[in-house]
Motif scaffolding. Sequence first.
Motif, mmCIF file in Angstrom:
data_model
loop_
_atom_site.group_PDB
_atom_site.id
_atom_site.type_symbol
_atom_site.label_atom_id
_atom_site.label_comp_id
_atom_site.label_asym_id
_atom_site.label_seq_id
_atom_site.Cartn_x
_atom_site.Cartn_y
_atom_site.Cartn_z
ATOM 1 N N VAL A 156 0.825 -1.235 0.165
ATOM 2 C CA VAL A 156 0.133 -0.125 -0.097
ATOM 3 C C VAL A 156 0.870 1.039 -0.074
ATOM 4 N N GLY A 157 1.897 1.202 0.940
ATOM 5 C CA GLY A 157 2.797 2.279 0.882
ATOM 6 C C GLY A 157 3.713 2.706 -0.210
ATOM 7 N N LEU A 158 4.341 1.886 -0.756
ATOM 8 C CA LEU A 158 5.030 2.010 -1.725
ATOM 9 C C LEU A 158 4.538 1.623 -3.061
ATOM 10 N N GLY A 159 3.815 0.406 -3.185
ATOM 11 C CA GLY A 159 3.379 -0.160 -4.532
ATOM 12 C C GLY A 159 2.123 0.890 -5.111
ATOM 13 N N LEU A 160 1.372 1.492 -4.283
ATOM 14 C CA LEU A 160 0.390 2.282 -4.433
ATOM 15 C C LEU A 160 0.612 3.566 -4.604
ATOM 16 N N VAL A 161 1.292 4.124 -3.278
ATOM 17 C CA VAL A 161 1.700 5.603 -3.178
ATOM 18 C C VAL A 161 2.602 6.054 -4.138
ATOM 19 N N PHE A 162 3.670 5.201 -4.037
ATOM 20 C CA PHE A 162 4.819 5.293 -4.823
ATOM 21 C C PHE A 162 4.559 5.361 -6.341
ATOM 22 N N SER A 163 3.700 4.600 -6.769
ATOM 23 C CA SER A 163 3.237 4.562 -8.129
ATOM 24 C C SER A 163 2.705 5.758 -8.698
ATOM 25 N N MET A 164 1.431 6.163 -7.715
ATOM 26 C CA MET A 164 0.791 7.128 -8.318
ATOM 27 C C MET A 164 1.414 8.291 -7.877
ATOM 28 N N SER A 165 2.471 8.640 -7.270
ATOM 29 C CA SER A 165 3.278 9.857 -7.387
ATOM 30 C C SER A 165 4.061 10.036 -8.237
ATOM 31 N N VAL A 166 4.744 8.884 -8.715
ATOM 32 C CA VAL A 166 5.398 8.867 -10.172
ATOM 33 C C VAL A 166 4.721 9.304 -11.162
ATOM 34 N N LEU A 167 3.560 8.548 -11.378
ATOM 35 C CA LEU A 167 2.525 8.825 -12.384
ATOM 36 C C LEU A 167 2.127 10.486 -12.268
ATOM 37 N N ALA A 168 1.804 10.791 -11.208
ATOM 38 C CA ALA A 168 1.371 12.223 -11.081
ATOM 39 C C ALA A 168 2.643 13.348 -11.667
ATOM 40 N N ALA A 169 3.710 12.823 -11.279
ATOM 41 C CA ALA A 169 4.852 13.823 -11.508
ATOM 42 C C ALA A 169 5.070 13.847 -13.054
ATOM 43 N N LEU A 170 4.745 12.659 -13.702
ATOM 44 C CA LEU A 170 5.059 12.387 -15.266
ATOM 45 C C LEU A 170 4.117 13.076 -15.841
ATOM 46 N N THR A 171 2.718 13.214 -15.195
ATOM 47 C CA THR A 171 1.615 13.674 -15.987
ATOM 48 C C THR A 171 1.961 15.436 -15.942
ATOM 49 N N VAL A 172 2.237 15.870 -14.861
ATOM 50 C CA VAL A 172 2.518 17.352 -14.742
ATOM 51 C C VAL A 172 3.726 17.807 -15.652
ATOM 52 N N TYR A 173 4.698 16.929 -15.741
ATOM 53 C CA TYR A 173 5.920 17.258 -16.465
ATOM 54 C C TYR A 173 5.571 17.036 -18.043
ATOM 55 N N GLY A 174 4.653 16.020 -18.376
ATOM 56 C CA GLY A 174 4.107 16.012 -19.889
ATOM 57 C C GLY A 174 3.517 17.347 -20.174
ATOM 58 N N LEU A 175 2.437 17.806 -19.268
ATOM 59 C CA LEU A 175 1.684 18.843 -19.717
ATOM 60 C C LEU A 175 2.573 19.945 -19.826
ATOM 61 N N HIS A 176 3.594 20.137 -19.067
ATOM 62 C CA HIS A 176 4.565 21.389 -18.946
ATOM 63 C C HIS A 176 5.302 21.322 -20.340
ATOM 64 N N VAL A 177 5.474 20.182 -20.655
ATOM 65 C CA VAL A 177 6.466 19.965 -22.137
ATOM 66 C C VAL A 177 5.479 20.232 -23.167
ATOM 67 N N GLY A 178 4.416 19.641 -23.354
ATOM 68 C CA GLY A 178 3.321 19.703 -24.088
ATOM 69 C C GLY A 178 3.134 21.497 -24.597
#
Length: 220
Positions: free
Chosen positions: A73-95
Amino acid sequence: MGVTCSLLIGCSGELSVVDPAGPAARTISTLWWVMLAGAAAILGMVLVLLGAAFRAKENGDADETAGIKVWIVGLGLVFSMSVLAALTVYGLHVGHRLMPRAGADVVAVSAEARQWNWRFAYNNRPGHTTDGVLHIPAGRPVDVAITSLDVVHSFWVPRLAGKLDAIPGHVNTLRIEADMPGSYQGLSAEYNGPGYRAHVFTVKAHDAEAWDAFMSGAEQ
C-alpha cells in the motif's frame, strides 16, 4: 542509454525518434526518456514487492506477510501514483512548451497532402511550390500549416518534431526547427490506403546564404 537503444527500434537513422536534430524533437526525446525512467521505476518497485510477497508466503511468516501488505500500500500504490502524477505534470509542461508561438524570426510555410504526394508553399515566396521537398532555414523556427486534399494523412519528421495529422478542410500548425543544415526524412505516419508507405518527403534545411538564395529564386 546505449544498451537500451541497441534493443529498441528507431534509436538511430533518418527516422529516429531519440536522435533529435532540433529543439522540438529534443524536447520530445527527453520526455520519452523521462517516461521510460518513470515506467522502469514503477515496474522495479512492483517486482520487488511481488518477490517479497512470494517469499513471505513461502516462509509462512504471518508478521512478515502483514508487513508486506503495508509496503504494497505504502510503496506499491503511493509510490506509483506519485510517479504517475509527476510524469503527468511534466508531460503537460512539455506539451505547452511545444506549442507554436509568434516571433520575429518565425518562418511560415504550408504543407498540402494528397495521395501520394506532399506539396509545400512558402509565405515569403508567394506562388512558389515544391513537391516532395520542404525547404527551411536551419536554426530558425518554422511553422508548418498542414492540411489534406483527400483523406487524413500525417506529417512527421521524427528528428525535427512530433507528428500532426493533415485533415481535409482543416489546418493544423506544427513548429519544427533544424539545428544544422542538412536533409531530414519525413513521412506520412497514418495509414491512408495502399501505397502509403511510399508517401514520404524530405526536409532540406539551408544555411543563411542558401536560404536567402532560395527565397530570392536563385535556387529552386
